[in-house]
Design an enzyme around this catalytic site. Structure first.
Site, PDB file in Angstrom:
ATOM      1  N   ASN A 298      -3.080   6.262  -1.099  1.00 32.45           N
ATOM      2  CA  ASN A 298      -2.702   6.502   0.291  1.00 32.45           C
ATOM      3  C   ASN A 298      -1.999   7.833   0.516  1.00 32.45           C
ATOM      4  OD1 ASN A 298      -3.941   4.367   1.505  1.00 32.45           O
ATOM      5  ND2 ASN A 298      -2.344   2.954   0.833  1.00 32.45           N
TER       6      ASN A 298
ATOM      7  N   SER B 284       0.822  -1.209   0.000  1.00 33.87           N
ATOM      8  CA  SER B 284       0.000   0.000   0.000  1.00 33.87           C
ATOM      9  C   SER B 284       0.856   1.259   0.000  1.00 33.87           C
ATOM     10  CB  SER B 284      -0.955  -0.003   1.193  1.00 33.87           C
ATOM     11  OG  SER B 284      -0.293  -0.394   2.349  1.00 33.87           O
TER      12      SER B 284
ATOM     13  N   HIS C  92      -2.309  -3.054  -6.411  1.00 34.18           N
ATOM     14  CA  HIS C  92      -2.797  -2.667  -5.085  1.00 34.18           C
ATOM     15  C   HIS C  92      -4.318  -2.810  -5.021  1.00 34.18           C
ATOM     16  CE1 HIS C  92      -3.235   0.794  -1.939  1.00 34.18           C
ATOM     17  NE2 HIS C  92      -3.325  -0.389  -1.383  1.00 34.18           N
TER      18      HIS C  92
ATOM     19  N   GLU D 298      -5.313  -0.280  -7.961  1.00 33.05           N
ATOM     20  CA  GLU D 298      -4.352   0.767  -8.339  1.00 33.05           C
ATOM     21  C   GLU D 298      -3.076   0.065  -8.789  1.00 33.05           C
ATOM     22  OE1 GLU D 298      -2.761   3.078  -4.943  1.00 33.05           O
ATOM     23  OE2 GLU D 298      -3.012   4.875  -6.155  1.00 33.05           O
TER      24      GLU D 298
HETATM   25  N1  CAA Z   1     -15.189  -9.341   3.027  1.00 33.47           N
HETATM   26  C1  CAA Z   1     -16.023  -9.596   2.020  1.00 33.47           C
HETATM   27  N2  CAA Z   1     -17.207  -8.976   1.856  1.00 33.47           N
HETATM   28  C2  CAA Z   1     -17.556  -8.049   2.776  1.00 33.47           C
HETATM   29  C3  CAA Z   1     -16.744  -7.718   3.879  1.00 33.47           C
HETATM   30  C4  CAA Z   1     -15.502  -8.413   3.972  1.00 33.47           C
HETATM   31  N3  CAA Z   1     -14.634  -8.152   4.958  1.00 33.47           N
HETATM   32  N4  CAA Z   1     -17.363  -6.776   4.601  1.00 33.47           N
HETATM   33  C5  CAA Z   1     -18.521  -6.501   3.993  1.00 33.47           C
HETATM   34  N5  CAA Z   1     -18.632  -7.268   2.886  1.00 33.47           N
HETATM   35  C6  CAA Z   1     -19.732  -7.287   1.919  1.00 33.47           C
HETATM   36  C7  CAA Z   1     -21.020  -7.742   2.577  1.00 33.47           C
HETATM   37  O1  CAA Z   1     -21.100  -9.147   2.611  1.00 33.47           O
HETATM   38  C8  CAA Z   1     -22.033  -7.123   1.653  1.00 33.47           C
HETATM   39  O2  CAA Z   1     -22.123  -7.881   0.449  1.00 33.47           O
HETATM   40  P1  CAA Z   1     -23.532  -8.117  -0.275  1.00 33.47           P
HETATM   41  O3  CAA Z   1     -23.919  -6.775  -0.831  1.00 33.47           O
HETATM   42  O4  CAA Z   1     -23.232  -9.142  -1.310  1.00 33.47           O
HETATM   43  O5  CAA Z   1     -24.432  -8.573   0.812  1.00 33.47           O
HETATM   44  C9  CAA Z   1     -21.405  -5.774   1.267  1.00 33.47           C
HETATM   45  O6  CAA Z   1     -20.001  -5.922   1.526  1.00 33.47           O
HETATM   46  C10 CAA Z   1     -21.916  -4.641   2.120  1.00 33.47           C
HETATM   47  O7  CAA Z   1     -21.698  -5.013   3.473  1.00 33.47           O
HETATM   48  P2  CAA Z   1     -22.636  -4.581   4.687  1.00 33.47           P
HETATM   49  O8  CAA Z   1     -24.023  -4.355   4.180  1.00 33.47           O
HETATM   50  O9  CAA Z   1     -22.458  -5.539   5.808  1.00 33.47           O
HETATM   51  O10 CAA Z   1     -21.993  -3.288   5.244  1.00 33.47           O
HETATM   52  P3  CAA Z   1     -21.826  -1.861   4.612  1.00 33.47           P
HETATM   53  O11 CAA Z   1     -22.890  -1.500   3.631  1.00 33.47           O
HETATM   54  O12 CAA Z   1     -21.622  -1.015   5.803  1.00 33.47           O
HETATM   55  O13 CAA Z   1     -20.455  -1.957   3.761  1.00 33.47           O
HETATM   56  C11 CAA Z   1     -18.124  -1.752   3.544  1.00 33.47           C
HETATM   57  C12 CAA Z   1     -19.268  -2.385   4.344  1.00 33.47           C
HETATM   58  C13 CAA Z   1     -18.168  -2.273   2.107  1.00 33.47           C
HETATM   59  C14 CAA Z   1     -16.840  -2.198   4.206  1.00 33.47           C
HETATM   60  C15 CAA Z   1     -18.315  -0.189   3.541  1.00 33.47           C
HETATM   61  O14 CAA Z   1     -18.442   0.282   4.872  1.00 33.47           O
HETATM   62  C16 CAA Z   1     -17.177   0.553   2.889  1.00 33.47           C
HETATM   63  O15 CAA Z   1     -17.120   0.675   1.674  1.00 33.47           O
HETATM   64  N6  CAA Z   1     -16.262   1.055   3.723  1.00 33.47           N
HETATM   65  C17 CAA Z   1     -15.045   1.748   3.242  1.00 33.47           C
HETATM   66  C18 CAA Z   1     -13.998   0.700   2.912  1.00 33.47           C
HETATM   67  C19 CAA Z   1     -12.763   1.338   2.401  1.00 33.47           C
HETATM   68  O16 CAA Z   1     -12.575   2.540   2.330  1.00 33.47           O
HETATM   69  N7  CAA Z   1     -11.850   0.465   2.018  1.00 33.47           N
HETATM   70  C20 CAA Z   1     -10.524   0.869   1.575  1.00 33.47           C
HETATM   71  C21 CAA Z   1      -9.613   0.838   2.752  1.00 33.47           C
HETATM   72  S1  CAA Z   1      -8.012   1.383   2.313  1.00 33.47           S
HETATM   73  C22 CAA Z   1      -7.274   0.028   1.662  1.00 33.47           C
HETATM   74  O17 CAA Z   1      -7.751  -1.056   1.646  1.00 33.47           O
HETATM   75  C23 CAA Z   1      -5.965   0.241   1.042  1.00 33.47           C
HETATM   76  C24 CAA Z   1      -4.843   0.586   1.819  1.00 33.47           C
HETATM   77  O18 CAA Z   1      -3.793   0.558   1.194  1.00 33.47           O
HETATM   78  C25 CAA Z   1      -4.791   1.000   3.224  1.00 33.47           C
END
Ligand code: CAA
Length: 303
Positions: free
Chosen positions: A210, A126, A160, A172
Site C-alpha cells: 500500500n 492493510s 495481509h 504480504e
Molecule cells: N470473490 C471470489 N472470487 C471472485 C471474486 C470475489 N469477490 N470476484 C471475482 N472472483 C473470481 C471469479 O469467480 C473468477 O473465478 P474463476 O476463474 O474460477 O471463474 C475469477 O475471479 C475472475 O473473475 P471474473 O472473470 O468475473 O472477472 P475478472 O477477470 O475481471 O477478474 C478480478 C476480477 C480478479 C477482481 C480482477 O479484476 C483483478 O485482479 N482486479 C484487481 C484486484 C486487486 O488489485 N486486488 C487487490 C486490491 S488491494 C487489497 O486488497 C489490499 C489492500 O490492502 C487495500
C-alpha cells in the site's frame, strides 16, 4: 493440498466475518483444510458471508476445482462462534476487522489474555503498525522489555491478504519490531498452506503493497480532480496501456474509498511527507458517504 497442519497451525480463528475474514476462512478451509472458527459481532454480516461462502463452494464444484464431498467437508470445517472466548484453544487467530488502531489494540489485548500463550496473533491490517498492535498485548503491570513483555508481543505478526482473497495469489507478511523469527516462519507456513505466495515487509507505513498502490490511486484521483481526463479514460489508460486488470478508479471503488483515504492518511501521518497529501476530491467523496462498490456509489455506480 495441505494435510491440514500448517507448521503447527492445526486450528484457525478469524475475528471479523466481512469480505476479508470470510475469504481467509475460505482459503484456510478449502486449501489448508484447517478447522476455522469465525466470530463477528454482527449476525447479518455472518449470514451474508456464509451465503457467499456457499456460492463460492458451489462455483468451485461446478468448475471442477473441488469434488462435491470436498466442498461439503470444507463447509463443515467452518464454525461460527458467539464470543472470542471460544478461540482459547486455536493455534492462530487472524483479525480482519475495520482499520482502526484503538479497536485493534482493544481486541488484541483481550485475545492475548484469552488465547494460549503460544498461539500466534495476526492482523490482516492493510497499513496499521504491527509494532503498535503488538505493544497492546503486554499487560500494563509488565514492562515491555521484560521477558514476559517480549514474549507476549513476539507472537504478533501481520498476515495481509488481498481482495478477492480466493483469487489473489499473494500474502504480504509484516514483521513488527517485536515479532520473533519463529512467529514469522509459522505465518509463512500458514499462508503457503492456504495456496499463497509470500513476501515479507518491515513495519513501515503502508508496508510495500500500500506504500505503492494507494499513492498511485490517489494520483489517479488527483488527475480526475484536475480535469486531466475523464474517469473512463483514466481507467482505460491504465488497463489498456499498462495491462492493469482494473483501472485505478475502479480499483478504488473496489477497495472502498474510506479505506483508500485511511491508508493515504496513515502514509502522510507516518512519514510526515507532504507528497502523501490525500486528494481533496477523495476526502469529499468519503464525506458524502460515496464509498465505492459497498455503498452502490463511488466513482461509478453499482446495482
Ligand atoms: N470473490 C471470489 N472470487 C471472485 C471474486 C470475489 N469477490 N470476484 C471475482 N472472483 C473470481 C471469479 O469467480 C473468477 O473465478 P474463476 O476463474 O474460477 O471463474 C475469477 O475471479 C475472475 O473473475 P471474473 O472473470 O468475473 O472477472 P475478472 O477477470 O475481471 O477478474 C478480478 C476480477 C480478479 C477482481 C480482477 O479484476 C483483478 O485482479 N482486479 C484487481 C484486484 C486487486 O488489485 N486486488 C487487490 C486490491 S488491494 C487489497 O486488497 C489490499 C489492500 O490492502 C487495500
Amino acid at each position: 493440498m495441505s494435510s491440514g497442519i500448517a507448521h503447527g497451525v492445526k486450528t484457525l480463528a478469524v475475528l471479523g466475518g466481512g469480505q476479508m475474514g470470510l475469504g481467509i476462512a475460505y482459503v484456510a478451509s478449502t486449501r489448508a483444510r484447517l478447522p476455522v472458527l469465525i466470530f463477528d459481532k454482527s449476525k447479518e454480516q455472518i449470514e451474508r458471508s456464509l451465503a457467499l461462502m456457499d456460492r463460492l463452494l458451489s462455483k468451485d464444484v461446478a468448475k471442477g476445482k473441488l469434488e462435491g464431498t470436498e466442498a461439503k467437508e470444507a463447509r463443515e470445517r467452518i464454525t461460527i462462534v458467539d464470543r472470542t472466548k471460544a478461540f482459547r484453544d486455536v493455534d492462530l487467530c487472524v483479525e480482519a476487522v475495520a482499520e482502526s488502531l484503538p479497536l485493534k489494540q482493544t481486541l488484541f489485548r483481550s485475545l492475548a489474555e484469552e488465547l494460549r500463550p503460544d498461539a500466534i496473533l495476526a492482523s490482516n491490517t492493510s497499513s496499521i503498525s504491527i509494532t503498535k498492535i503488538a505493544a497492546a498485548t503486554i499487560p500494563q503491570s509488565v514492562s515491555s522489555s521484560s521477558a514476559e513483555g517480549l514474549s507476549s508481543a513476539s507472537r504478533v505478526v501481520g498476515i495481509h491478504f488481498f481482495n478477492p482473497v480466493p483469487v489473489m495469489p499473494l500474502v504480504e507478511l509484516i514483521s513488527g519490531l517485536q515479532t520473533s523469527p519463529e512467529t514469522l516462519e509459522r505465518a509463512r507456513a500458514f499462508a503457503t498452506a492456504c495456496g499463497k505466495e509470500v513476501t515479507v515487509a518491515k513495519d513501515m507505513p503502508g508496508f510495500v503493497s500500500n506504500a505503492l498502490l494507494i499513492p498511485f490511486i490517489n494520483e489517479a484521483i488527483m488527475c480526475l480532480e484536475k480535469g486531466i481526463a475523464t474517469k473512463e479514460d483514466i481507467d482505460k489508460t491504465l488497463r489498456l496501456g499498462m495491462g492493469h486488470p482494473m483501472g485505478p478508479l475502479t480499483l478504488a471503488d473496489f477497495i472502498g474509498l474510506d479505506t483508500c483515504l485511511a491508508i493515504q492518511r496513515t502514509l502522510l501521518e507516518g512519514t510526515g511527507d507532504s507528497k502523501y497529501r490525500p486528494s481533496i476530491f477523495l476526502e469529499r467523496m468519503v464525506d458524502a458517504g460515496w464509498l465505492g462498490k459497498k455503498t452502490g456509489k463511488g466513482f461509478y455506480t453499482y446495482d
